[in-house]
Write a protein that holds these residues in place. Structure first.
Motif, PDB file in Angstrom:
ATOM      1  N   LEU A  51       0.818  -1.209   0.000  1.00 33.77           N
ATOM      2  CA  LEU A  51       0.000   0.000   0.000  1.00 33.77           C
ATOM      3  C   LEU A  51       0.854   1.262   0.000  1.00 33.77           C
ATOM      4  CD1 LEU A  51      -2.936   1.063   0.209  1.00 33.77           C
ATOM      5  CD2 LEU A  51      -2.653   1.011   2.677  1.00 33.77           C
ATOM      6  N   LEU A  52       1.959   1.232   0.722  1.00 33.91           N
ATOM      7  CA  LEU A  52       2.803   2.413   0.869  1.00 33.91           C
ATOM      8  C   LEU A  52       4.128   2.215   0.134  1.00 33.91           C
ATOM      9  CD1 LEU A  52       2.294   3.044   4.698  1.00 33.91           C
ATOM     10  CD2 LEU A  52       1.018   4.030   2.805  1.00 33.91           C
ATOM     11  N   LYS A  53       4.651   3.300  -0.444  1.00 32.30           N
ATOM     12  CA  LYS A  53       5.951   3.205  -1.100  1.00 32.30           C
ATOM     13  C   LYS A  53       7.065   3.758  -0.226  1.00 32.30           C
ATOM     14  CE  LYS A  53       5.260   7.346  -3.904  1.00 32.30           C
ATOM     15  NZ  LYS A  53       5.197   7.850  -5.260  1.00 32.30           N
ATOM     16  N   SER A  54       6.735   4.519   0.785  1.00 24.35           N
ATOM     17  CA  SER A  54       7.701   4.964   1.792  1.00 24.35           C
ATOM     18  C   SER A  54       6.971   4.938   3.128  1.00 24.35           C
ATOM     19  CB  SER A  54       8.256   6.349   1.460  1.00 24.35           C
ATOM     20  OG  SER A  54       7.247   7.324   1.476  1.00 24.35           O
ATOM     21  N   TYR A  55       7.468   5.631   4.107  1.00 20.66           N
ATOM     22  CA  TYR A  55       6.889   5.541   5.452  1.00 20.66           C
ATOM     23  C   TYR A  55       5.401   5.881   5.467  1.00 20.66           C
ATOM     24  CZ  TYR A  55       6.320   6.287  10.454  1.00 20.66           C
ATOM     25  OH  TYR A  55       5.881   6.224  11.742  1.00 20.66           O
ATOM     26  N   LEU A  56       4.986   6.969   4.838  1.00 20.76           N
ATOM     27  CA  LEU A  56       3.576   7.362   4.812  1.00 20.76           C
ATOM     28  C   LEU A  56       3.051   7.710   3.426  1.00 20.76           C
ATOM     29  CD1 LEU A  56       3.230   9.589   7.995  1.00 20.76           C
ATOM     30  CD2 LEU A  56       2.391   7.281   7.658  1.00 20.76           C
ATOM     31  N   LYS A  57       3.829   7.509   2.392  1.00 20.13           N
ATOM     32  CA  LYS A  57       3.428   7.877   1.036  1.00 20.13           C
ATOM     33  C   LYS A  57       2.695   6.705   0.384  1.00 20.13           C
ATOM     34  CE  LYS A  57       3.983  10.825  -2.415  1.00 20.13           C
ATOM     35  NZ  LYS A  57       3.392  12.123  -2.423  1.00 20.13           N
ATOM     36  N   VAL A  58       1.439   6.944  -0.007  1.00 23.57           N
ATOM     37  CA  VAL A  58       0.635   5.907  -0.640  1.00 23.57           C
ATOM     38  C   VAL A  58       1.062   5.759  -2.095  1.00 23.57           C
ATOM     39  CG1 VAL A  58      -1.715   5.204  -1.240  1.00 23.57           C
ATOM     40  CG2 VAL A  58      -1.297   6.394   0.894  1.00 23.57           C
ATOM     41  N   LYS A  59       1.159   4.513  -2.545  1.00 23.83           N
ATOM     42  CA  LYS A  59       1.538   4.239  -3.930  1.00 23.83           C
ATOM     43  C   LYS A  59       0.450   4.734  -4.871  1.00 23.83           C
ATOM     44  CE  LYS A  59       4.002   0.566  -4.755  1.00 23.83           C
ATOM     45  NZ  LYS A  59       4.403  -0.808  -4.973  1.00 23.83           N
ATOM     46  N   HIS A  60       0.846   5.010  -6.105  1.00 23.90           N
ATOM     47  CA  HIS A  60      -0.113   5.472  -7.109  1.00 23.90           C
ATOM     48  C   HIS A  60      -1.122   4.372  -7.431  1.00 23.90           C
ATOM     49  CE1 HIS A  60      -1.644   6.598 -11.093  1.00 23.90           C
ATOM     50  NE2 HIS A  60      -1.490   7.837 -10.653  1.00 23.90           N
ATOM     51  N   SER A  61      -0.636   3.136  -7.563  1.00 23.73           N
ATOM     52  CA  SER A  61      -1.520   2.005  -7.835  1.00 23.73           C
ATOM     53  C   SER A  61      -0.872   0.726  -7.314  1.00 23.73           C
ATOM     54  CB  SER A  61      -1.809   1.878  -9.336  1.00 23.73           C
ATOM     55  OG  SER A  61      -0.609   1.651 -10.034  1.00 23.73           O
ATOM     56  N   CYS A  62      -1.694  -0.299  -7.160  1.00 22.36           N
ATOM     57  CA  CYS A  62      -1.212  -1.589  -6.664  1.00 22.36           C
ATOM     58  C   CYS A  62      -0.400  -2.285  -7.759  1.00 22.36           C
ATOM     59  CB  CYS A  62      -2.395  -2.457  -6.250  1.00 22.36           C
ATOM     60  SG  CYS A  62      -1.942  -4.117  -5.720  1.00 22.36           S
ATOM     61  N   ASP A  63       0.732  -2.855  -7.373  1.00 22.52           N
ATOM     62  CA  ASP A  63       1.572  -3.580  -8.331  1.00 22.52           C
ATOM     63  C   ASP A  63       0.941  -4.894  -8.759  1.00 22.52           C
ATOM     64  OD1 ASP A  63       3.508  -1.596  -8.188  1.00 22.52           O
ATOM     65  OD2 ASP A  63       4.572  -2.597  -6.552  1.00 22.52           O
ATOM     66  N   ASN A  64       0.103  -5.473  -7.900  1.00 23.30           N
ATOM     67  CA  ASN A  64      -0.465  -6.782  -8.176  1.00 23.30           C
ATOM     68  C   ASN A  64      -1.749  -6.707  -9.005  1.00 23.30           C
ATOM     69  OD1 ASN A  64      -0.479  -9.630  -7.863  1.00 23.30           O
ATOM     70  ND2 ASN A  64      -2.082  -9.422  -6.333  1.00 23.30           N
ATOM     71  N   CYS A  65      -2.734  -5.922  -8.549  1.00 23.10           N
ATOM     72  CA  CYS A  65      -4.039  -5.900  -9.214  1.00 23.10           C
ATOM     73  C   CYS A  65      -4.285  -4.640 -10.026  1.00 23.10           C
ATOM     74  CB  CYS A  65      -5.160  -6.065  -8.193  1.00 23.10           C
ATOM     75  SG  CYS A  65      -5.341  -4.683  -7.045  1.00 23.10           S
ATOM     76  N   GLY A  66      -3.449  -3.612  -9.875  1.00 21.57           N
ATOM     77  CA  GLY A  66      -3.612  -2.384 -10.642  1.00 21.57           C
ATOM     78  C   GLY A  66      -4.610  -1.402 -10.066  1.00 21.57           C
ATOM     79  N   GLN A  67      -5.144  -1.679  -8.878  1.00 18.26           N
ATOM     80  CA  GLN A  67      -6.107  -0.761  -8.246  1.00 18.26           C
ATOM     81  C   GLN A  67      -5.451   0.600  -8.021  1.00 18.26           C
ATOM     82  OE1 GLN A  67      -9.454  -1.098  -7.069  1.00 18.26           O
ATOM     83  NE2 GLN A  67      -9.185   1.090  -6.765  1.00 18.26           N
ATOM     84  N   GLU A  68      -6.099   1.656  -8.496  1.00 19.89           N
ATOM     85  CA  GLU A  68      -5.561   2.996  -8.293  1.00 19.89           C
ATOM     86  C   GLU A  68      -5.767   3.403  -6.836  1.00 19.89           C
ATOM     87  OE1 GLU A  68      -7.708   5.280 -11.157  1.00 19.89           O
ATOM     88  OE2 GLU A  68      -6.293   4.825 -12.739  1.00 19.89           O
TER      89      GLU A  68
END
Length: 143
Positions: A51-68
């Motif tokens: 879900l997160l790409k750093s400590y509190l930064k939310v990823k743009h989309s899921c790597d697995n299912c592509g959910q934005e």
């Protein structure tokens, strides 16, 4: 006495983006599994991607299912939840520790400060995941 109904004006209620596709509006998203996935810092949709790409930064989309995931607006919610939990837990811990062991006040303050900071740093990303997952499940803020 009967109160007449006010006519609904279509210009006063803005159309939500999801109203264009009625199938997405009827599809239920259970919030409990999504919230548990968020607490584990996983994608609320599939539970696999991060879900997160750093400590509190939310990823743009899921790597697995592509959910934005960029639609989230957690703002101060995770911080409030963290303070609420840590404050209540540490209040009880402080009372029990002082009544049972009677440590030196400086020692007690140092130990409780370390526990408070550690618990806050541990819980804050999990609360962010919980809030984002709940927003996803309830289709808030564009999800």
């Amino acid at each position: 006495m009967v109160i007449p109904e006010m006519p609904q004006d279509d210009t006063t209620t803005p159309a939500a983006p999801e109203q264009a596709n009625p199938s997405t509006q009827t599809e239920q998203r259970p919030w409990k599994p999504a919230a548990l996935r968020g607490l584990r810092l996983r994608c609320p949709n599939c539970g696999e991607g991060k879900l997160l790409k750093s400590y509190l930064k939310v990823k743009h989309s899921c790597d697995n299912c592509g959910q934005e995931l960029y639609h989230n607006r957690a703002d101060d919610g995770p911080a409030y939840l963290t303070i609420l939990l840590v404050g209540h837990l540490l209040g009880f811990a402080l009372h029990i520790t002082y009544m049972q062991f009677r440590p030196d006040p400086l020692t007690l303050a140092l130990i409780m400060s370390l526990v408070t900071i550690s618990a806050s740093l541990l819980l804050l990303p999990r609360m962010k995941g919980l809030v984002v997952a709940y927003q996803w499940a309830k289709r808030m803020h564009g999800f």
